[in-house]
Motif scaffolding. Structure first.
Motif, mmCIF file in Angstrom:
data_model
loop_
_atom_site.group_PDB
_atom_site.id
_atom_site.type_symbol
_atom_site.label_atom_id
_atom_site.label_comp_id
_atom_site.label_asym_id
_atom_site.label_seq_id
_atom_site.Cartn_x
_atom_site.Cartn_y
_atom_site.Cartn_z
ATOM 1 N N UNK A 153 -3.006 -7.359 -1.923
ATOM 2 C CA UNK A 153 -4.358 -6.813 -2.089
ATOM 3 C C UNK A 153 -5.323 -7.511 -1.139
ATOM 4 N N UNK A 154 -5.224 -8.832 -1.091
ATOM 5 C CA UNK A 154 -6.114 -9.611 -0.243
ATOM 6 C C UNK A 154 -5.838 -9.334 1.235
ATOM 7 N N UNK B 202 -4.691 -6.612 2.443
ATOM 8 C CA UNK B 202 -5.183 -5.268 2.757
ATOM 9 C C UNK B 202 -6.693 -5.253 2.983
ATOM 10 N N UNK B 203 -7.398 -6.226 2.424
ATOM 11 C CA UNK B 203 -8.842 -6.263 2.622
ATOM 12 C C UNK B 203 -9.182 -6.607 4.072
ATOM 13 N N UNK C 81 -7.574 -11.686 5.224
ATOM 14 C CA UNK C 81 -6.577 -12.747 5.168
ATOM 15 C C UNK C 81 -5.699 -12.590 6.403
ATOM 16 N N UNK D 253 -12.138 -11.592 -3.395
ATOM 17 C CA UNK D 253 -12.560 -10.319 -2.817
ATOM 18 C C UNK D 253 -12.903 -9.299 -3.891
ATOM 19 N N UNK E 249 -4.094 -13.628 -6.975
ATOM 20 C CA UNK E 249 -3.687 -13.307 -8.344
ATOM 21 C C UNK E 249 -2.359 -12.548 -8.359
ATOM 22 N N UNK F 131 -9.349 -0.849 0.085
ATOM 23 C CA UNK F 131 -9.170 -2.294 0.088
ATOM 24 C C UNK F 131 -10.185 -3.045 0.936
ATOM 25 N N UNK F 132 -11.106 -2.306 1.535
ATOM 26 C CA UNK F 132 -12.031 -2.952 2.462
ATOM 27 C C UNK F 132 -12.847 -4.053 1.777
ATOM 28 N N UNK F 133 -13.120 -5.077 2.507
ATOM 29 C CA UNK F 133 -14.054 -6.089 2.038
ATOM 30 C C UNK F 133 -15.004 -6.420 3.166
#
Lengths: 414, 273, 308
Positions: free
Chosen positions: A259-260, A262-263, A266, C138, A254, B41-43
């Motif tokens: 953001x992704x 940082x998760x 990715x 996510x 988006x 930001x963790x997933x």
């Protein structure tokens, strides 16, 4: 009836007095303001930086003010809504004297051409900046800004995810095929890990670099979309990106994708130097590598440059330029080095930035990217063109539409 | 009215469901403010921080002169609230309790000022304030409040229209003049709606961001909302300070609300309707 | 100033008095509002690129808007669809909440604060949070859905869902309307309810026959202000979706904003704004006209054929 009209006159009188009083008490205030206590010339300087770097900028401004007994610079930081503020100021003929700038085509009419100022400084001064950057700081052959910083775009990759799959880190000179192959190996649906991520609504300004890399562009020299953005070479690019989505080895995001990224789920995404600090803060162990090439192509990046410009309406142009020189000088470039890639060749050399494993990538991308002119500098009404293109890109990349690039691109050129 | 147990039960179910919807994003703000960047930001999403990072608040507060911003915000909020309550009560009373020539026309004119989007009046307004010499001062944010705002005038008028007519008629018989009637009879009745507009004004002005963005220039004049926005850059934003300053900013308006609750209830219960 | 002997007869209100009451607003209107309003109307007849001087184009902007800008019609249609859902939904939620917080149950003060809380939270932080909650891959919400075996929708990516997302996120700030209803409901005298209860009216009957009629003035207020708010919705789309995906949330407010500040067409944006101004004004007048049938003001009860 007669009574009520006379009453209206009374009220009108009231209103007029009120206006006069308000205007009266105020004009006295406005005259006081322009003069500083010490009789210094006051320069307003607007920046879009957010708090992260604002404190540093304030310190640099304070240093300048301390050294200078004739000029006083006031820093104004506006963050993400910089453009709204600047536009309002320009519309009301009250723009800051010096301002950060990147979108020259949009603001060119409100900016002071700097050619004569730059000439006065001599060839050596000019040559110390990267040529590619001058090109981004001018329109219609007029210099409108001095380069302050820049970033090219690179691929960020998550080292941990590469290690997990036992893959080699990507190297400069790699191709989009290499990237796709790596992405395929990295993608792990059960763990929600995706190989590659790119924005589902990419900024057309940024996206043009992929077309350049494949020998295409949005428009030709005369600004025609037809035959360019819908050329076979261009469609190939869109097909490739869309293909990655269809194969499930990439997702659209988006935002920019940071953001992704940082998760931690990715493996790769493309962005400018903006993510260097924030990815580290988010605890991602990453590396950066040049953009991949297309077969038989040269990898090219868009340059997101920032400069500083002078308002055409400024009443303190000489003083403003003096400050601009300070702001783009070697000392200032050095002071910003943590946040901004220096634009002076002499400093890049003395700091040995071309040896730096991360920063060198941005410089080598910069050298490869000289000589390309973004469409925004060619067409008259870029923001409208960009809007149209942006919608088409979305139609191509949005998972709920995934329209055929050839078809929609042929439509948009009409 | 006797409330049965099932009735209460249903009330609690509704209260609970709505609370979930209203609280969830808010709680996430709190939890985020206490996390580290990595945890944010963790997933899969991490609900609780391992160690609550209370220093986030201190870091955020000291990264900019928030003490100054806070002072500016308080000045603007308090003064505008005084201005709005004083002016709107008079104006709304005028519109609600009198018949006069051009009243309807003027009232429509009043309402129409709510309908023009600010994007297009902002620049001319800027020019005007610039002529006044008010740019880079708090005046453009404060002074207009003393001339009422359409939203509050309209709201107050609706309340005042709903007060029976015989109230001022009786007073007029007793020989009170119009301002005495307003002051002695209506102001006390209006207590609850006036507190309401004070609460709403505090909320709006405290969080107003566009006004300060356009009219203020140097940091010593900034308000809290503007300081908060400075954490948001063009390419990136600083999540932790944004969340912690947001939480700090909630405290004053919520305190005001908590206090006002009592008066909104009390202010009416005694008075005539 | 004109000094006259005060009229002795109580039914004769001095004619200038009402104007004195509304004088502050009239001054404010002339000083702060009239100028910019007229200026923007004049600018709508100009081509004004912000960075350079305006040129006169007559009705060119209006003609272009109606004949040569498909986005204009699309934005209008999206905005009205949104308003059609948003206004009734928010009114109902606000009213339900206001009723809930007037119940005298334990801990009600805390619930009141909880319901009001969202309106206090700054838009910036909350749009970030909504962004995370609704992130398709996510996001928090879809993650929770995955526990019950549902693959959540692509909230902000699928155009069908994006507008729903906006509705969910914007209904969150319903607290202001709730508080207005609440204040009004609280001012209904208790004895009316008690009398009705003695007559055997249940809570539902009381609600429809006492509460609703008593608060019609504030219902009118909330209808009008939320129509205006819905038709001008900007902040949330600007921060959360930027008008996407596929321009599905490209509301009229964003259309005007972008024309002004992204495309630097201030003349055109002024024309856009004035068109919407007329539309809202007509709508408001229409609602006002209709209000004589359903809004009851106490001070008009005794007047015969009271017009409004």
């Amino acid at each position: 009836m007669k009574g009520s009209t006379s009453r209206f006159k009374v009220i009108l009188l009231f209103v007029l007095t009120a206006v006069l009083v308000l205007a009266g008490c105020s004009s006295s205030a406005s005259k006081e303001e322009k003069k500083d206590k010490d009789g210094k010339e006051t320069i307003r300087f607007a920046t879009w930086d957010n708090e992260d770097t604002l404190n540093l900028q304030q310190k640099m401004v304070d240093d300048f003010n301390a050294q200078n007994d004739k000029i006083k610079v006031v820093l104004e930081g506006y963050g993400a809504d910089y453009d709204t503020k600047i536009a309002a100021g320009m519309g009301a003929k009250d723009a800051p004297d010096v301002m950060y700038m990147w979108n020259y085509p949009l603001y060119k009419d409100a900016l002071e051409p700097l050619d004569s100022y730059i000439e006065n400084e001599g060839e050596e001064y000019k040559n110390n900046f990267y040529d590619a950057l001058w090109n981004y700081n001018k329109t219609d052959d007029k210099m409108l800004g001095l380069p302050v910083g820049y970033t090219t775009h690179v691929v960020y990759y998550n080292k941990a995810l590469f290690d997990e799959k036992g893959l080699e880190y990507p190297q400069a000179g790699w191709t989009w095929n290499d990237l796709q192959e790596a992405a395929k190996k990295l993608t792990d649906k059960s763990k929600k890990i995706t190989g590659f991520a790119f924005s589902g609504q990419p900024d057309p300004y940024d996206f043009e670099m992929y077309l350049w890399s494949n020998g295409a562009s949005f428009v030709d020299k005369d600004g025609n979309l037809d035959g360019n953005v819908n050329s076979a070479k261009s469609i190939e690019v869109f097909n490739m990106f869309q293909g990655m989505l269809k194969d499930g080895i990439a997702i659209t995001t988006e935002g920019s994708g940071s953001t992704e990224m940082k998760s931690g789920n990715v493996a790769m995404f493309v962005n400018g130097a903006w993510s260097l600090g924030s990815l580290t803060e988010a605890g991602i162990d990453y590396g950066v590598v040049e953009l991949p090439k297309f077969e038989n192509g040269q990898n090219v990046s868009i340059v997101s440059s920032s400069g500083i410009s002078m308002s055409k309406d400024s009443k303190h142009k000489e003083a403003a330029f003096e400050f601009m020189q300070y702001w783009t000088g070697e000392e200032a470039n050095k002071a910003r080095i943590e946040f901004e890639l220096p634009v002076l060749k002499s400093l890049v050399e003395s700091e040995q930035l071309t040896q730096d494993p991360v920063k060198s990538v941005f410089y080598s991308m910069l050298e490869k990217s000289d000589g390309y002119t973004p469409t925004s500098y060619i067409v008259e009404d870029w923001t409208t063109v960009a809007d149209d293109l942006s919608l088409v890109f979305e139609q191509i990349f949005n998972p709920s539409t995934l329209m055929d690039p050839k078809k929609v691109l042929n439509e948009v050129v009409k | 009215m006797k409330t049965s147990k099932t009735y209460k039960f249903i009330v609690y179910i509704f209260l609970g469901l709505f609370s979930l919807y209203f609280l969830f994003p808010f709680i996430w703000v709190i939890l985020t403010a206490l996390k580290t960047e990595t945890e944010v930001f963790a997933f899969p999403p991490k609900i609780f921080p391992d160690i609550p990072q209370f220093h986030n608040f201190v870091d955020a507060w000291t990264s900019q002169p928030f003490g100054v911003y806070f002072k500016n915000s308080v000045i603007v909020t308090v003064l505008t609230t005084i201005g709005q309550v004083a002016s709107c009560s008079l104006i709304a009373y005028g519109f609600a309790r009198f018949d006069f020539k051009y009243k309807n026309l003027l009232f429509i004119l009043l309402l129409s000022t709510m309908m023009i989007p600010w994007d297009v009046t902002m620049i001319p307004l800027y020019m005007q304030f610039n002529i006044f010499g008010w740019i880079n001062t708090l005046k453009p944010l404060i002074v207009p409040a003393f001339f009422g705002s359409a939203y509050f005038i309209f709201l107050l008028r609706q309340f005042l229209m709903n007060v029976p007519k015989d109230l001022e008629d009786a007073a007029r018989i007793d020989g009170a003049n119009e301002f005495q009637i307003f002051y002695k009879i209506f102001l006390p009745i209006m207590k609850a709606p006036l507190i309401l507009i004070a609460v709403l004004n505090i909320l709006v002005v405290w969080n107003d961001y566009l006004g300060p963005l356009i009219y203020l220039q140097d940091q010593s004049k900034y308000t809290m909302a503007l300081g908060l926005a400075a954490f948001r850059g063009v390419h990136d934003m600083q999540i932790l300070p944004i969340m912690s300053i947001t939480l700090v900013m909630i405290i004053p308006p919520i305190l005001v609300f908590a206090l006002a609750q009592k008066y909104i209830v009390e202010g009416i219960s005694g008075s005539i309707k | 100033m004109i000094k006259k002997t005060r009229p002795q007869k109580y039914n004769l209100v001095n004619k200038k008095v009402p104007y004195l009451f509304i004088l502050p607003w009239m001054i404010g209107f002339v000083v702060f509002t009239l100028g910019p309003l007229v200026f923007s109307l004049i600018m709508s007849l100009f081509d004004w690129p912000v960075t350079s001087s305006p040129t006169f184009v007559g009705f060119g902007n209006y003609i272009k808007m109606f004949t040569d800008d498909p986005q204009f019609y699309k934005s209008i249609s999206i905005t009205f669809k949104f308003a059609l859902v948003f206004v009734p939904l928010n009114l109902i939620i606000a009213l339900v909440l206001a009723l809930l917080i007037t119940q005298s149950v334990k801990g009600i003060k805390i619930f009141r604060t909880i319901f009001y809380l969202p309106t206090v939270v700054s838009g910036v932080a909350i749009s970030i949070i909504w962004g995370w909650i609704f992130n398709s891959e996510y996001g928090i919400l879809n993650y929770l859905f995955s526990f019950i075996g549902i693959e959540g929708p692509k909230w902000l990516i699928d155009p069908k869902w994006a507008i729903i997302t906006i509705v969910i996120a914007s209904a969150w700030g319903v607290g202001t309307m709730m508080l207005i209803f609440y204040t009004d409901i609280k001012s209904i005298p208790r004895d009316i309810y008690e009398a009705a209860a003695i007559d055997g009216a249940g809570p539902l009957r009381q609600f429809f026959y006492i509460t609703i009629p008593s608060i019609t003035p504030t219902i009118l207020f909330n209808v009008i202000t939320s129509v205006i708010g819905a038709l001008q919705q900007l902040t949330l789309v600007l921060l959360l979706t930027g008008g996407g995906p596929l321009k599905s949330t490209y509301f009229y407010g964003l259309f005007v904003y972008n024309n002004a500040f992204k495309h630097h067409k201030l003349g055109y944006a002024s024309a856009n704004a004035w068109f919407m101004f007329i539309v809202i004004l007509l709508l408001t007048l229409l609602i006002f006209k209709s209000s004589s049938a359903w809004v009851f003001y106490e001070n008009e009860v005794k007047k015969e054929g009271g017009k409004k």
